[in-house]
Design an enzyme around this catalytic site. Sequence first.
Site, PDB file in Angstrom:
ATOM      1  N   GLU A 132      36.134   6.454  -5.436  1.00 50.18           N
ATOM      2  CA  GLU A 132      35.491   6.420  -6.886  1.00 50.18           C
ATOM      3  C   GLU A 132      34.285   7.081  -6.955  1.00 50.18           C
ATOM      4  O   GLU A 132      33.802   7.658  -8.098  1.00 50.18           O
ATOM      5  CB  GLU A 132      35.373   4.923  -7.237  1.00 50.18           C
ATOM      6  CG  GLU A 132      36.504   4.245  -7.487  1.00 50.18           C
ATOM      7  CD  GLU A 132      37.385   4.633  -8.394  1.00 50.18           C
ATOM      8  OE1 GLU A 132      36.931   5.163  -9.460  1.00 50.18           O
ATOM      9  OE2 GLU A 132      38.711   4.511  -8.413  1.00 50.18           O
ATOM     10  N   HIS A 139      37.949  12.282 -14.404  1.00 50.10           N
ATOM     11  CA  HIS A 139      37.942  11.310 -13.569  1.00 50.10           C
ATOM     12  C   HIS A 139      38.938  11.343 -12.282  1.00 50.10           C
ATOM     13  O   HIS A 139      38.623  11.315 -10.986  1.00 50.10           O
ATOM     14  CB  HIS A 139      38.201   9.868 -14.265  1.00 50.10           C
ATOM     15  CG  HIS A 139      37.892   8.712 -13.446  1.00 50.10           C
ATOM     16  ND1 HIS A 139      36.883   8.015 -13.266  1.00 50.10           N
ATOM     17  CD2 HIS A 139      38.963   8.025 -12.693  1.00 50.10           C
ATOM     18  CE1 HIS A 139      37.266   6.960 -12.468  1.00 50.10           C
ATOM     19  NE2 HIS A 139      38.484   7.175 -12.025  1.00 50.10           N
ATOM     20  N   GLU A 140      40.245  11.582 -12.735  1.00 52.23           N
ATOM     21  CA  GLU A 140      41.260  11.536 -11.991  1.00 52.23           C
ATOM     22  C   GLU A 140      41.382  12.900 -10.871  1.00 52.23           C
ATOM     23  O   GLU A 140      41.688  12.807 -10.053  1.00 52.23           O
ATOM     24  CB  GLU A 140      42.752  11.301 -12.564  1.00 52.23           C
ATOM     25  CG  GLU A 140      43.124  10.167 -13.044  1.00 52.23           C
ATOM     26  CD  GLU A 140      42.783   8.936 -12.508  1.00 52.23           C
ATOM     27  OE1 GLU A 140      42.839   8.884 -11.316  1.00 52.23           O
ATOM     28  OE2 GLU A 140      42.276   7.859 -12.953  1.00 52.23           O
ATOM     29  N   HIS A 151      39.456  12.183  -7.880  1.00 48.99           N
ATOM     30  CA  HIS A 151      40.227  11.644  -6.812  1.00 48.99           C
ATOM     31  C   HIS A 151      41.115  12.606  -6.179  1.00 48.99           C
ATOM     32  O   HIS A 151      41.138  12.882  -4.936  1.00 48.99           O
ATOM     33  CB  HIS A 151      41.024  10.616  -7.503  1.00 48.99           C
ATOM     34  CG  HIS A 151      40.534   9.388  -7.857  1.00 48.99           C
ATOM     35  ND1 HIS A 151      39.631   8.677  -6.801  1.00 48.99           N
ATOM     36  CD2 HIS A 151      40.400   8.659  -9.020  1.00 48.99           C
ATOM     37  CE1 HIS A 151      39.325   7.425  -7.318  1.00 48.99           C
ATOM     38  NE2 HIS A 151      39.658   7.347  -8.803  1.00 48.99           N
TER      39      HIS A 151
END
Length: 491
Positions: A286, A256-257, A260
């Site tokens: 996101e 997930h990170e 980003h």
Amino acid sequence: MTPFDELMSHQRETTALGQVAGRLGWDQETVMPRGSAEQRAEEMAAMETVLHARRTDPRVGEWLAALDEGALGAADRAQVRLIRREYERAVKVPGRLAAELARVTSRSQGVWAEARAADDFTAFASTLERVVALKREEGAALAAEGDVYDALLDDYEPGMKAAELDRMFGALRPRLVALREAVLGKPRAPELTGDFDEAAQMKLSRRIAQVFGYDMKRGRVDKAVHPFSSGSGNDVRITTRTAPDDPFNCVYSTIHEVGHGAYEQGIDQAYLLTPVGQGVSMGVHESQSRIYENQLGRSRAFTAWLFGEMADAFGNLGVADADAFYAAANRVHPGYIRTESDEVQYNLHILMRYDLERALIGRSLEVADLEEAWNTRFEADFGTRVDRPSNGVLQDVHWSVGLFGYFPTYTLGNVYAGCLHKALRAAVPDLDATLAAGETAPATEWLRERLQRHGGLRPPRDTVREACGFEPGEGPLLDYLEAKFGALYGL
């Protein structure tokens, strides 16, 4: 120097100082000694005072008035648009308020973390009351006579209004609830079992970060209580967390990170340290973290490869084969924690937080009543009474650091990710074959070319529309979820 040249020179220095302030925040969440919190709060306030003065410098207004936008190219016009937006917002907020927000939210992080560890909301309540009061004041200053929550939302998703979110969320809720009820009526998927060495989890997380294209020469992977990413350009840092009984927490927090971080690393270097050289909004940000984590990272194809990697790292995982591992990675289950939620229920967590924070900012809910409001709403939405504050109102860091208006961008990001996934599948028909080999480049390079490299060149919705080739909406996300979990659970 032309007015535009002077404006951009000033802006690059301001952006560079903003990156330094962000590094202080990263340090606070990862390696700062606990006893440094009070001093760090003063340091953050001092940095914000300097930044606010630069953002509201009267020369910025003079340069903006003097330049000839008609003589600028598309990228430079985008720079001007973003600088003007930031300037017009900054001059509405008194310097005193900007500094006090930085000071209070820096302190608040530590108070929240201690209250969360002690499962004691009352230990945090008075601090949160101060944060909410300051955010109400800031929102009122930004809104003038308009909607205060919309003004705060605009910090994270420029141009978005609560009325549009209400329409979108209203369309999402019925199909999400129906899908959840159908899935939870079926036998539960298997879970991983065992004791998963946390050092081995971190080693694997760094490998997976590189598999997804995260450039470790310009980034780091560290541990934090609440995973996050920070920075842009050539210094982009991410964090993850570990739990000895749940390696998926680490793996998927990392992916997930990385979404980003890869977005920030992928922006055209020509835009470095400028407004265009950063992610255009948190909703678009996101979309990258969620498509990396879910549509790619939890796909049947990628989990087949991941099963082998995790078996090599940890030995017996407690599941029989790659199919059972895929089911475990996508297990729909009751639970309190948003960040550990499955794809089916995740957005229901966000819709609850969105309603609560709007009520807080709108003064129809006060902090003194927040814990009970949270528990009552959670039980109504999820059928379970919250057992302790760390599983309820204290689980997220966002409100402690003043991020009111941020939560809805998670669901907006999921909606955008659904659209991007639909377009990606059409553009890369052999995607599953490459993911099954642990090769994400066809997907990540498509995302980089179609969306990431452009940074803030276009407004958020236009950024997604240009990448997808169609108007973004909630339909593709809902269709994807119903198809995926319908197949998984035999619906």
